[in-house]
Design a protein around this motif. Structure first.
Motif, PDB file in Angstrom:
ATOM      1  N   TYR A 184       3.290   4.212   3.379  1.00 10.96           N
ATOM      2  CA  TYR A 184       3.503   2.777   3.161  1.00 10.96           C
ATOM      3  C   TYR A 184       4.553   2.549   2.078  1.00 10.96           C
ATOM      4  CZ  TYR A 184       2.682  -1.822   1.071  1.00 10.96           C
ATOM      5  OH  TYR A 184       2.859  -3.068   0.531  1.00 10.96           O
ATOM      6  N   ASN A 185       4.417   3.245   0.958  1.00  7.93           N
ATOM      7  CA  ASN A 185       5.347   3.035  -0.156  1.00  7.93           C
ATOM      8  C   ASN A 185       6.766   3.481   0.184  1.00  7.93           C
ATOM      9  OD1 ASN A 185       3.968   2.066  -2.826  1.00  7.93           O
ATOM     10  ND2 ASN A 185       2.485   3.401  -1.839  1.00  7.93           N
ATOM     11  N   ARG A 186       6.900   4.568   0.937  1.00 11.17           N
ATOM     12  CA  ARG A 186       8.234   5.034   1.308  1.00 11.17           C
ATOM     13  C   ARG A 186       8.900   4.075   2.286  1.00 11.17           C
ATOM     14  NH1 ARG A 186       6.970   9.521   3.479  1.00 11.17           N
ATOM     15  NH2 ARG A 186       7.385   9.127   5.685  1.00 11.17           N
TER      16      ARG A 186
ATOM     17  N   VAL B 169      -2.099   0.959  -1.416  1.00 14.50           N
ATOM     18  CA  VAL B 169      -1.339   1.289  -2.621  1.00 14.50           C
ATOM     19  C   VAL B 169      -1.204   2.799  -2.786  1.00 14.50           C
ATOM     20  CG1 VAL B 169      -1.393   1.187  -5.143  1.00 14.50           C
ATOM     21  CG2 VAL B 169      -1.861  -0.858  -3.806  1.00 14.50           C
TER      22      VAL B 169
ATOM     23  N   TRP C 134       8.969   0.215   0.387  1.00 16.04           N
ATOM     24  CA  TRP C 134       9.527   0.039  -0.956  1.00 16.04           C
ATOM     25  C   TRP C 134      10.464   1.162  -1.401  1.00 16.04           C
ATOM     26  CZ3 TRP C 134       8.751  -4.668  -0.967  1.00 16.04           C
ATOM     27  CH2 TRP C 134       7.529  -5.258  -0.665  1.00 16.04           C
TER      28      TRP C 134
ATOM     29  N   THR D 153       9.756   4.111  -2.358  1.00 17.94           N
ATOM     30  CA  THR D 153       9.211   4.745  -3.558  1.00 17.94           C
ATOM     31  C   THR D 153       8.013   5.602  -3.166  1.00 17.94           C
ATOM     32  OG1 THR D 153       8.440   4.324  -5.822  1.00 17.94           O
ATOM     33  CG2 THR D 153       7.753   2.759  -4.120  1.00 17.94           C
ATOM     34  N   ASN D 154       7.262   6.068  -4.169  1.00 15.25           N
ATOM     35  CA  ASN D 154       6.135   6.956  -3.918  1.00 15.25           C
ATOM     36  C   ASN D 154       5.053   6.686  -4.955  1.00 15.25           C
ATOM     37  OD1 ASN D 154       4.564   9.641  -4.260  1.00 15.25           O
ATOM     38  ND2 ASN D 154       5.756   9.989  -2.402  1.00 15.25           N
ATOM     39  N   PRO D 155       3.775   6.767  -4.589  1.00 12.37           N
ATOM     40  CA  PRO D 155       2.708   6.522  -5.575  1.00 12.37           C
ATOM     41  C   PRO D 155       2.807   7.392  -6.817  1.00 12.37           C
ATOM     42  CG  PRO D 155       1.795   6.564  -3.360  1.00 12.37           C
ATOM     43  CD  PRO D 155       3.229   6.998  -3.228  1.00 12.37           C
TER      44      PRO D 155
ATOM     45  N   SER E 173      13.307  -3.748   2.403  1.00 13.66           N
ATOM     46  CA  SER E 173      12.311  -4.177   1.417  1.00 13.66           C
ATOM     47  C   SER E 173      12.510  -5.641   1.053  1.00 13.66           C
ATOM     48  CB  SER E 173      12.361  -3.300   0.165  1.00 13.66           C
ATOM     49  OG  SER E 173      13.615  -3.384  -0.476  1.00 13.66           O
TER      50      SER E 173
ATOM     51  N   TYR F 258       4.488   5.653  -9.702  1.00 10.52           N
ATOM     52  CA  TYR F 258       3.646   4.740 -10.473  1.00 10.52           C
ATOM     53  C   TYR F 258       2.834   5.528 -11.502  1.00 10.52           C
ATOM     54  CZ  TYR F 258       4.474   2.221  -6.058  1.00 10.52           C
ATOM     55  OH  TYR F 258       5.041   1.658  -4.944  1.00 10.52           O
TER      56      TYR F 258
END
Length: 215
Positions: free
Chosen positions: A28-30, A23, A33, A35-37, A166, A40
């Protein structure tokens, strides 16, 4: 209604540290998904900074995005998760950010997030990465709403359909039983409105949707 839709808590117990690392991974997020932590954390910061009264964070996991925010806040805060190992990691992260000791105003509760404790009501309810795990969004939002103070606001996140990449990964997670549903942002919005808890506002970053409900 209870939290059995999340499956076996022991699954999360076995993968607590791996989940925490995943998480928090910008790569991983890029890749998966878009996106970027930090997104969040920005959403969580808006929730935590929105009021001064009691705050409830549900399905807190390891508090990867919120540990330092809870330390910076002065709010009475309750963190809830059904996985004791993940909640323990969250407590250690917050204590570390606070200089070694968990602040007295922050409590950790290993329990069903839909089972209210007494008549406790919260000005703000936060749930990051939550609603894609939920098969019945209106029912869960309505149940959480029973713990919301008058004029309170819920801040809830959910993975939604976005890019073809995604969407394919969402499909794999759905087939494996790791998420309950792959919804569009419009479907999520309509289901949140069906809980009839007041105005619903939706924004999106990549495949992550952010809902503000009530207020």
């Amino acid at each position: 209604m209870d939290e059995t839709f999340f499956g076996d808590p022991e699954y999360y117990a076995r993968w607590a540290k791996a989940y925490d690392a995943m998480v928090g991974s910008a790569l991983y997020n890029r890749i998966f998904w878009g996106t970027n932590p930090r997104h969040y954390a920005q959403f969580a910061a808006r929730a935590i900074g929105s009021r001064r009264g009691p705050l409830l964070e549900v399905a807190v996991g390891t508090a990867q995005a919120t540990a330092t925010l809870h330390v910076a806040s002065s709010r009475e805060t309750t963190l809830v998760d059904m996985s004791a190992p993940m909640l323990a990691l969250a407590g250690r992260s917050i204590a570390r950010a606070a200089g070694g000791t968990l602040p007295d105003r922050i409590s950790l509760e290993c329990r069903d997030m839909l089972a209210a404790t007494g008549n406790k009501r919260y000005d703000t309810i936060l749930g990051l990465g939550l609603l894609h795990l939920v098969p019945d969004v209106p029912a869960v939002v309505a149940a959480l709403g029973q713990q919301l103070a008058p004029n309170g606001t819920m801040y809830l996140g959910s993975l939604v359909e976005a890019s073809s990449w995604s969407n394919a990964y969402l499909g794999l997670l759905k087939n494996h039983g790791d998420i309950a549903a792959a919804r569009t942002g419009a479907e999520l919005f309509d289901q949140a409105r069906a809980a009839e808890l007041g105005p619903v506002r939706l924004t999106r970053r990549g495949a992550m949707a952010y809902l503000e409900i009530g207020g």
